[in-house]
Enzyme design. Structure first.
Site, mmCIF file in Angstrom:
data_model
loop_
_atom_site.group_PDB
_atom_site.id
_atom_site.type_symbol
_atom_site.label_atom_id
_atom_site.label_comp_id
_atom_site.label_asym_id
_atom_site.label_seq_id
_atom_site.Cartn_x
_atom_site.Cartn_y
_atom_site.Cartn_z
ATOM 1 N N CYS A 138 -65.293 62.674 -19.525
ATOM 2 C CA CYS A 138 -65.924 63.953 -19.202
ATOM 3 C C CYS A 138 -64.981 65.111 -19.471
ATOM 4 O O CYS A 138 -64.171 65.474 -18.617
ATOM 5 C CB CYS A 138 -66.392 63.943 -17.746
ATOM 6 N N CYS A 141 -65.304 68.057 -17.098
ATOM 7 C CA CYS A 141 -64.701 67.865 -15.771
ATOM 8 C C CYS A 141 -63.186 67.982 -15.847
ATOM 9 O O CYS A 141 -62.555 68.581 -14.989
ATOM 10 C CB CYS A 141 -65.005 66.477 -15.199
ATOM 11 N N ASP A 142 -62.591 67.355 -16.849
ATOM 12 C CA ASP A 142 -61.142 67.138 -16.820
ATOM 13 C C ASP A 142 -60.337 67.964 -17.830
ATOM 14 O O ASP A 142 -59.123 68.073 -17.697
ATOM 15 C CB ASP A 142 -60.844 65.645 -17.092
#
Ligand code: NAP
Length: 313
Positions: A138, A141-142
């Site tokens: 992701c 997200c990261d």
């Protein structure tokens, strides 16, 4: 055979728990099955995410597991009963609906499905070992986390997700290499062209990953060019997968309408599935947005749809 429940919720990510909070506050006493779906643990894909910086209300960010623990606590606070069991089978042809788990049948007037989707991985042992240590499925997200800033990264895949992830990562990374197994992209023309025009992106086509390298953290990747047979190690700090997701809908096959990829179909802007009284929320019905916040939003919609539908019955 258990008592007849008003609502059974299958799945325990942000969608399921938001549906639980809303139905519990509406006095529907939800019963939730938190199975071991996406990511292999209850709580869904957030359980495999390190830091969540885009969920409103957490200006300093929050870890995925901490966020899920808080959401779960909130849904229990309003009386949600949670069973840590996978659902094995459903029967939506009878009323009340029948849900089988751990060999026992549970009955419900309404069902909310929020079993999510699972990111696809290559299946290498080294990839698993370095999960959350530089391996991520992701980028949204990261990607902005400190270990990836001003570093060289790779994105695996040749579809729209891989292009989108790579372009997103160029905001932070010094360079992003897209590694794709064929010499032709699967991505839409426009997304492929945008990625090609991005000066920070390079393409390694007809190339596959043999190993993710690193001790504590990802330090490199061993690649193989399928045309020349060349094998080489490329130093990188981040290994991002963009090879697609699969919705967790196996137990609903033949029972609910799905698209060709297995995502549950919902009607119009509602969460109604093809069976009246069965609602779907979160990634199990959304292949487009796939964010914790959009999943939570659709969990709220499913709760409101279920509550209104039940009061009409
Ligand atoms: P996808 O279109 O199915 O692409 C998956 C990519 O991963 C393909 O290039 C595939 O290679 C590769 N792949 C799959 N398994 C692999 C493996 N084991 N090893 C190496 N490579 C592997 O999935 P997606 O990109 O997630 O897109 C899903 C849907 O969402 C699509 O309809 C897409 O258009 C849409 N989407 C749209 C946007 C947007 O418009 N902004 C953004 C993201 C996604 P092959 O090509 O060789 O099969």
């Amino acid at each position: 055979m258990s008592q007849e429940e008003d609502v059974i919720i299958i799945g325990s990510g942000p969608a399921g728990h938001t549906a639980a909070i809303y139905t519990a506050r509406a006095n529907l006493r939800p019963l939730m099955f938190e199975g071991f779906y996406a990511g292999g643990v209850a709580g869904g894909q957030l359980m495999t995410t390190t830091e969540v910086e885009n969920f409103p209300g957490f200006p300093e960010g929050v870890s995925g597991p901490d966020l899920m623990a808080s959401i779960r606590q909130q849904s229990e606070r309003f009386g949600t009963r949670i069973l840590t069991q996978d659902v094995e089978a459903v029967d939506f042809s009878v009323r009340p609906f029948k849900i089988t788990s751990d060999g026992k049948d549970y009955l419900a007037k309404a069902v909310i499905i929020s079993t999510g989707a699972s990111a696809q991985y290559l299946g290498l042992a080294s990839e698993k070992r370095l999960m959350n240590r530089g391996v991520s499925a992701c980028a949204t997200c990261d990607g902005a986390l400190p270990p990836f800033r001003n570093k060289d990264l790779v994105v695996i895949g040749g579809g729209d997700s891989a292009m989108e992830e790579a372009m997103y990562l160029t905001r932070f990374a010094s360079k992003v290499s897209i590694v794709h197994r064929r010499d032709e992209l699967r991505a839409s023309k426009i997304m492929g062209e945008r990625a090609k025009e991005n000066g920070k992106i390079e393409f390694l086509l007809s190339t596959v990953v043999e190993e993710v390298l690193g001790g504590e953290m990802v330090e490199g990747v061993r690649l193989k060019n399928l045309k020349t047979g060349d094998v080489w190690d490329k130093p990188i700090a981040g290994f991002f997968l963009g090879i697609g997701h699969v919705p967790n809908t196996k137990i609903f096959e033949g029972k609910l309408d799905m698209d060709d990829k297995g995502y549950l179909r919902t009607k119009g802007r509602s969460t109604f599935t093809s069976v009246e009284g069965v609602f779907a929320a979160g990634d199990v019905q959304d292949s487009v947005y796939r964010q914790a916040i959009t999943a939570a939003g659709s969990g709220c919609q499913a709760a409101i749809d279920a509550e209104r539908w039940l009061s009409e019955q």
